[in-house]
Design a protein around this motif. Structure first.
Motif, short mmCIF file in Angstrom:
data_model
loop_
_atom_site.label_atom_id
_atom_site.label_comp_id
_atom_site.label_asym_id
_atom_site.label_seq_id
_atom_site.Cartn_x
_atom_site.Cartn_y
_atom_site.Cartn_z
N GLY A 375 0.76 -1.33 -0.03
CA GLY A 375 0.09 0.05 -0.14
C GLY A 375 0.87 1.13 -0.08
N ASP A 376 0.75 2.09 1.05
CA ASP A 376 1.60 3.42 1.02
C ASP A 376 2.79 2.89 1.76
N LEU A 377 3.86 3.30 0.67
CA LEU A 377 5.35 2.99 1.38
C LEU A 377 6.24 4.21 2.03
N ARG A 378 6.77 4.16 2.85
CA ARG A 378 8.00 4.85 3.21
C ARG A 378 9.10 4.14 3.25
N LEU A 379 10.43 4.69 2.66
CA LEU A 379 11.78 4.13 2.44
C LEU A 379 12.76 4.54 3.50
N ALA A 380 13.27 3.65 4.34
CA ALA A 380 14.19 4.48 5.14
C ALA A 380 15.60 3.81 4.90
N THR A 381 16.41 4.53 5.39
CA THR A 381 17.84 4.12 5.16
C THR A 381 18.42 2.80 5.91
N THR A 382 18.73 1.77 5.22
CA THR A 382 19.25 0.39 5.72
C THR A 382 19.90 0.60 6.84
N ALA A 383 19.37 -0.13 7.91
CA ALA A 383 19.96 0.04 9.35
C ALA A 383 20.89 -1.32 9.26
N ALA A 384 22.05 -1.14 10.17
CA ALA A 384 22.99 -2.26 10.37
C ALA A 384 21.99 -3.55 10.84
N GLY A 385 22.66 -4.72 10.17
CA GLY A 385 22.20 -6.16 10.19
C GLY A 385 21.00 -6.16 9.42
N LEU A 386 20.60 -5.33 8.65
CA LEU A 386 19.48 -5.74 7.75
C LEU A 386 19.91 -5.75 6.20
N ASN A 387 19.00 -6.26 5.53
CA ASN A 387 19.37 -6.69 4.15
C ASN A 387 19.38 -5.26 3.31
N ALA A 388 20.59 -5.28 3.04
CA ALA A 388 21.08 -3.92 2.23
C ALA A 388 20.87 -4.04 0.83
N SER A 389 20.64 -3.10 0.06
CA SER A 389 20.71 -3.38 -1.59
C SER A 389 22.09 -3.25 -2.15
N MET A 390 22.20 -4.29 -3.22
CA MET A 390 23.21 -4.20 -3.86
C MET A 390 23.79 -2.88 -4.37
N ALA A 391 22.90 -1.89 -4.59
CA ALA A 391 23.37 -0.87 -4.72
C ALA A 391 23.81 0.36 -3.67
N GLY A 392 23.87 -0.29 -2.50
CA GLY A 392 24.36 0.29 -1.41
C GLY A 392 23.29 0.79 -0.26
N ALA A 393 23.73 0.89 1.10
CA ALA A 393 22.91 1.02 2.18
C ALA A 393 21.83 2.09 2.02
N ASN A 394 22.12 2.93 1.22
CA ASN A 394 21.02 4.12 0.90
C ASN A 394 19.86 3.80 0.08
N ILE A 405 5.70 -7.18 -8.67
CA ILE A 405 5.66 -6.42 -7.62
C ILE A 405 4.75 -5.28 -7.72
N SER A 406 3.76 -4.97 -6.95
CA SER A 406 2.81 -4.07 -7.22
C SER A 406 2.82 -3.17 -6.10
N LEU A 407 3.14 -1.95 -6.69
CA LEU A 407 3.04 -0.67 -5.74
C LEU A 407 1.58 -0.04 -5.75
N LEU A 408 0.59 -0.27 -4.91
CA LEU A 408 -0.63 0.28 -4.99
C LEU A 408 -0.99 1.36 -4.34
N GLY A 409 -0.18 2.19 -3.58
CA GLY A 409 -0.53 3.46 -3.13
C GLY A 409 0.88 4.45 -3.30
N THR A 410 1.15 5.03 -2.30
CA THR A 410 2.08 6.10 -2.41
C THR A 410 3.70 5.52 -2.00
N VAL A 411 4.81 6.09 -2.59
CA VAL A 411 6.05 6.04 -2.26
C VAL A 411 6.36 7.24 -1.45
N ASP A 412 7.07 7.23 -0.31
CA ASP A 412 7.43 8.56 0.38
C ASP A 412 6.33 9.58 -0.01
N GLY A 413 5.12 9.43 0.07
CA GLY A 413 4.02 10.22 0.03
C GLY A 413 3.80 10.89 -1.37
N GLN A 414 4.57 10.19 -2.56
CA GLN A 414 4.24 10.63 -3.89
C GLN A 414 3.64 9.32 -4.43
#
Length: 421
Positions: A375-394, A405-414
């Motif tokens: 639904g509505d998503l907000r994205l946080a900076t990956t914390a230590a110990g969590l699964n990071a993206s191959m593109a980097g922690a940010n 993969i379905s995004l049915l709402g907003t992402v970071d309010g957009q």
């Protein structure tokens, strides 16, 4: 000092003597005197003897003494000056017989876990001859283990008391005191044991705390109080579950609270709702099955790392955090988020699917074998110990091996122009 008295008209013939008695044998001297004080005969209590008094012809063939009375056996009263009875007056002090713990035979030092330290199966197998015939006495034992948790080679303390009719109980004492301590510096080795209980069922008030003894009944019985906690005995840092299986019935809601202590690894059959309410971070490896649901509450980040198969879905309350620490942490992957936070632990966690509704903050990159929808998503900076993206922690990446993969709402309010990838 006992006195024996025989009637003679208005006067008395007095049998007197000092008796030193103990439970293993009786010995002493019997002194017979007339009113004028002249001695007429004596004998020992330890054997057979004759005592003759004249004039009056008092003949005593044998004296018999027991722990509680003095008796004259084979009494012969001859002559007109004596009545037909012999009276015994006074008290006898008896030194108690000393028993050892070996005489008492302590048993019942093993029990199944019941949530308490009390030795519920404790018993005494008193050896033959420990008590004298005729003494109506019994030995009773009460005890406690050094812990309430499952384990072997446990220390314990047992108290011994004697009970019986009359004064019989006071005839016995235990050598060194009536308390037996098993363990270092005690009377014997630490050989106690508490074994794992098979199953408990939530029968307490709806919404009651997991740590409340009133919440749990031993399955198939009416015995209440065995809280399914974790024993520190076993694998370091993990321990052993005091109860193997935990059942939450349909319609029941139990709150897993901080007072439970060490995270448990019991198998949980959840057919109601398991609400996890912890103020600080914890990892729960208990496998959760059943048709029920799981709710994550409070501010402590909860990592589910068990092999879970519950089908009722997961709810993440506002401000609560759920970390998937295993591939099956959220089972089929249905999540209702009410402003909660969600992520996966590092180390290659690949979920079955994520089907999330409501507003949620993603704390890490997510990988699934099946579909992902949000639904509505907000994205946080990956914390230590969590699964990071191959593109980097940010950067947070959403990856599926074989589905949409379905995004049915907003992402970071957009809002997004495209919502399916």
């Amino acid at each position: 000092m006992p006195h024996k008295q025989a009637k003679r008209g208005g006067n008395s013939q007095v049998v007197s003597g000092l008796i030193n008695a103990n439970p293993t044998g009786y010995a002493g001297n019997l002194l017979i005197s007339n009113p004028a004080g002249s001695t007429v005969g004596s004998g020992g209590f330890a054997g057979n003897y004759d005592i003759t008094y004249t004039p009056g012809n008092l003949i005593v063939n044998k004296a018999v003494l027991t722990a509680n009375s003095v008796a004259i056996d084979s009494l012969s009263l001859n002559g007109a000056n004596f009545g037909n009875g012999l009276a015994v007056l006074g008290l006898i002090n008896v030194t108690p017989k000393v028993l050892s713990f070996n005489d008492l035979g302590i048993t019942g030092t093993t029990k199944p876990y019941d949530g308490s330290v009390y030795m519920t199966g404790l018993a005494l197998t008193t050896s033959p001859g420990a008590f004298f015939n005729g003494d109506n006495v019994s030995a009773l034992a009460t005890g406690t283990f050094s812990t309430q948790n499952v384990g072997a080679n446990l220390g314990y303390t047992v108290g011994i008391t004697f009970s019986g009719a009359g004064a019989s109980a006071s005839n016995y004492v235990v050598s060194g005191g009536a308390v037996y301590v098993a363990g270092a510096g005690g009377n014997g080795p630490a050989n106690g044991e508490i074994t794992q209980l098979n199953s408990v069922t939530d029968t307490g008030p709806n919404g009651g705390n997991w740590s409340n003894p009133a919440s749990w009944t031993t399955t198939g019985t009416s015995i209440v109080g065995a809280v399914p906690t974790q024993s520190p005995v076993g694998l370091v840092g993990v321990g052993t579950p005091n109860v193997a299986n935990v059942i939450i019935p349909v319609g029941k809601n139990v709150v897993y609270d901080a007072a439970v202590g060490m995270p448990i690894t019991s198998a949980v059959e959840d057919n109601g709702n398991l609400a996890i309410n912890l103020p600080s971070a914890a990892t729960l490896a208990m496998p959760i099955s059943g048709v029920g649901s799981v709710t994550i509450m409070n501010t402590g980040a909860v990592t589910l790392s068990g092999n879970n198969s519950f089908t009722g879905g997961t709810t993440i309350n506002s401000g609560a955090t759920l970390i998937a620490g295993s591939n099956n942490a959220i089972a089929a992957g249905n999540i209702q988020s009410n402003g909660g936070l969600f992520g996966t632990a590092s180390g290659g966690v690949t979920l079955v699917a994520v089907n999330a509704t409501g507003s949620m903050t993603l704390l890490s990159s997510i990988t699934t074998t099946g579909t992902q929808s949000y639904g509505d998503l907000r994205l946080a900076t990956t914390a230590a110990g969590l699964n990071a993206s191959m593109a980097g922690a940010n950067t947070i990446s959403l990856t599926t091996q074989n589905a949409n993969i379905s995004l049915l709402g907003t992402v970071d309010g957009q809002p997004l122009r495209r919502n399916r990838y």
